[in-house]
Scaffold this active site. Structure first.
Site, short mmCIF file in Angstrom:
data_model
loop_
_atom_site.label_atom_id
_atom_site.label_comp_id
_atom_site.label_asym_id
_atom_site.label_seq_id
_atom_site.Cartn_x
_atom_site.Cartn_y
_atom_site.Cartn_z
N MET A 107 0.82 -1.20 -0.06
CA MET A 107 0.17 0.18 -0.01
C MET A 107 0.86 1.32 0.14
SD MET A 107 -2.92 -1.18 2.63
CE MET A 107 -1.87 -1.99 3.84
N MET A 108 0.81 2.14 -1.22
CA MET A 108 1.52 3.36 -1.21
C MET A 108 1.63 4.16 0.00
SD MET A 108 3.12 2.83 -3.82
CE MET A 108 3.83 4.59 -4.35
N GLN A 157 7.57 -5.63 -4.21
CA GLN A 157 6.69 -5.19 -5.56
C GLN A 157 7.08 -4.26 -6.31
OE1 GLN A 157 2.77 -3.30 -5.50
NE2 GLN A 157 1.84 -5.37 -6.12
N LYS A 183 0.57 -9.89 -8.97
CA LYS A 183 -0.69 -9.50 -8.41
C LYS A 183 -1.52 -8.76 -9.35
CE LYS A 183 -2.33 -7.10 -4.17
NZ LYS A 183 -3.58 -6.08 -4.72
N ASN A 218 -7.62 -11.50 -2.37
CA ASN A 218 -7.28 -9.98 -1.85
C ASN A 218 -8.65 -9.36 -2.23
OD1 ASN A 218 -5.87 -7.08 -2.90
ND2 ASN A 218 -6.00 -7.68 -1.02
N GLY A 219 -8.79 -8.38 -1.29
CA GLY A 219 -9.93 -7.47 -1.43
C GLY A 219 -11.14 -7.43 -0.48
N GLY A 236 -5.59 -6.11 3.45
CA GLY A 236 -5.18 -4.79 2.81
C GLY A 236 -5.30 -3.57 4.01
N ARG A 237 -5.98 -2.83 4.06
CA ARG A 237 -6.27 -1.86 4.75
C ARG A 237 -6.58 -1.91 6.25
NH1 ARG A 237 -5.61 0.18 0.12
NH2 ARG A 237 -5.00 2.19 -0.36
N CYS A 295 -2.88 -2.09 -9.72
CA CYS A 295 -2.95 -0.70 -9.43
C CYS A 295 -3.71 0.27 -10.51
CB CYS A 295 -1.49 -0.09 -9.20
SG CYS A 295 -1.83 1.85 -8.68
#
EC number: 1.3.1.91
Length: 338
Positions: free
Chosen positions: A20-21, A72, A141, A213-214, A235-236, A102
Site C-alpha cells: 500500500m503506497m 513489489q 498480483k 485479496n479485497g 489490505g487496509r 494498481c
C-alpha cells in the site's frame, strides 16, 4: 547479502499484508512483524525507474526483522524488471512481485499496474525475464478484470498466458478495475467483490497457488476464504487494526502478544530511527491503530497525534511521552473494565 529462504520455510497458509503506497513503509513493516512471525510483508510498489535512476539504497533498504518480505515492482520493460529483480535478490528479498493491479492514472500513463491485464503476452514476457534473472520466487498480483475485459474467461486467459512462463503464484484482487471513470480510491470500494471468480480459478487450476485479496477484515473471513484458496492478502484493515495480524496467529497456533509488550519492543526501534534523523511523526502515524476496537483507542490516538510537537522533538522527551501515553491508555482500559 545472501538469499533469504524464509518464505519457502513459512508454514502454510500464505497470509500477507498488501502493498500500500505511503502505508507499508519500512517503519510500518517493522511494527507489523511484532504481531506475527509468519505474516508475509510487502513493500510499497516501487517502479523500476525509481530503483535504477533514483537510488537503490533509498528504495530497497529494509530492516532484517521484516523477513519474510516481498519487493513489489511496477514496470513493463522486461529488461528493467529483470535487472531490478536481480537487485532485489542480491539485497536479500525473499520474493519479487509484479504489480498488475494498481488503477492509478499516474501508473497507467507509464504502462504500469492494472492496465497490463490487457496485454497478457507482455506480462508473460516480463515474468519470463524476471524468472530467468533470479532464483527467488516471482509472483503476480492482478485484478479479476479491467474496463471491457471483465469476464472470468478473460481473466483465466491472462493467468494461463502468464503461467506458461512457469510462474505458479497469483494474488488476485477480487474486483475489476475501471480505469476510465473511477479514482484509485473508488476502485478499492465501488466495483463489487467477486470472490467466486477467485475460488473458481483455484478450482480450475489446482496446480497454481492462488491467493485472494479485497475487502477482507476479520479472522473469521480469512478462515472462510482458506476453504477455497491457498492464501489471503489483507489490505487496509491490517493497517488500521494491526492487532488483526496477532489474531491471525491462531492459524499457526501462536500465542497472541500483548499490545503493551509490542510497544515495549517498538521503543528501541523508535529510538534508533530518531537517532538516524527520522521525525517521530513518520513513525507514530503507523502505530495509531494499536488499540483499535478497544476502550483506550481514542486516548492512544490523541496522545500520539495531538499536543505540542515540541514535546516529541527530542528523543528523551519522545520516549517519555510515549510511555506516558501507554500508561494513560492502560489506566483508562482498566478503569473501563471495572
Amino acid at each position: 547479502m545472501t538469499i533469504n529462504k524464509n518464505i519457502e520455510n513459512t508454514q502454510s497458509p500464505r497470509i500477507s499484508v498488501a502493498p500500500m503506497m505511503d502505508w507499508t513503509t519500512r517503519d510500518y513493516r517493522f511494527f507489523a512483524r511484532l504481531f506475527n512471525p509468519n505474516i508475509i510483508l510487502y513493500t510499497e510498489m516501487v517502479t523500476t525507474g525509481a530503483i535504477i535512476y533514483g537510488g537503490a539504497n533509498r528504495h530497497l533498504d529494509y530492516n532484517h526483522e521484516e523477513h519474510p518480505i516481498v519487493l513489489q515492482l511496477g514496470g513493463s520493460n522486461p529488461k528493467d524488471l529483470a535487472l531490478c529483480s536481480k537487485m532485489a535478490q542480491d539485497w536479500g528479498y525473499d520474493e519479487v512481485n509484479l504489480n498488475v493491479g494498481c488503477p492509478s492514472d499516474r501508473v497507467q500513463n507509464n504502462k504500469i499496474g492494472a492496465c497490463l491485464m490487457a496485454e497478457p503476452d507482455l506480462v508473460a514476457e516480463c515474468i519470463s525475464e524476471m524468472r530467468n534473472a533470479v532464483n527467488i520466487p516471482v509472483t503476480v498480483k492482478h485484478r479479476i478484470g479491467i474496463d471491457n475485459m471483465q469476464s472470468y474467461e478473460e481473466m483465466l486467459h491472462f493467468v494461463d498466458t502468464v503461467a506458461e512462463t512457469g510462474c505458479d503464484n497469483f494474488i488476485v484482487h477480487a474486483r475489476i478495475a475501471l480505469l476510465q471513470g473511477l479514482s484509485p480510491k473508488e476502485n478499492r470500494d465501488v466495483p463489487p467483490l467477486r470472490y467466486e471468480d477467485v475460488y473458481r480459478l483455484k478450482q480450475d487450476r489446482p496446480e497454481l497457488l492462488i491467493e485472494i485479496n479485497g475487502g477482507i477484515k476479520t479472522f473469521t473471513e480469512t478462515q472462510e476464504h482458506l476453504k477455497y484458496v491457498d492464501g489471503v492478502m489483507i489490505g487496509r484493515e491490517a493497517y488500521h487494526n494491526p492487532y488483526l495480524l496477532a489474531e491471525l496467529g491462531q492459524l499457526w497456533n501462536l500465542e497472541a502478544p500483548d499490545r503493551f509488550e509490542i510497544m515495549e519492543q517498538m521503543m528501541p526501534y523508535i529510538a534508533k530511527r530518531m537517532q538516524e534523523g527520522a521525525p517521530l511523526s513518520i513513525i507514530t502515524r503507523h502505530i495509531l491503530g494499536l488499540f483499535q476496537n478497544l476502550p483506550g483507542a481514542r486516548k492512544w490516538r490523541q496522545a500520539l497525534s495531538g499536543g505540542n510537537a515540541k514535546t516529541f522533538a527530542d528523543l528523551e522527551n519522545a520516549i517519555s511521552n510515549i510511555k506516558q501515553a501507554m500508561k494513560r491508555t492502560e489506566d483508562y482500559m482498566l478503569e473501563k473494565q471495572n
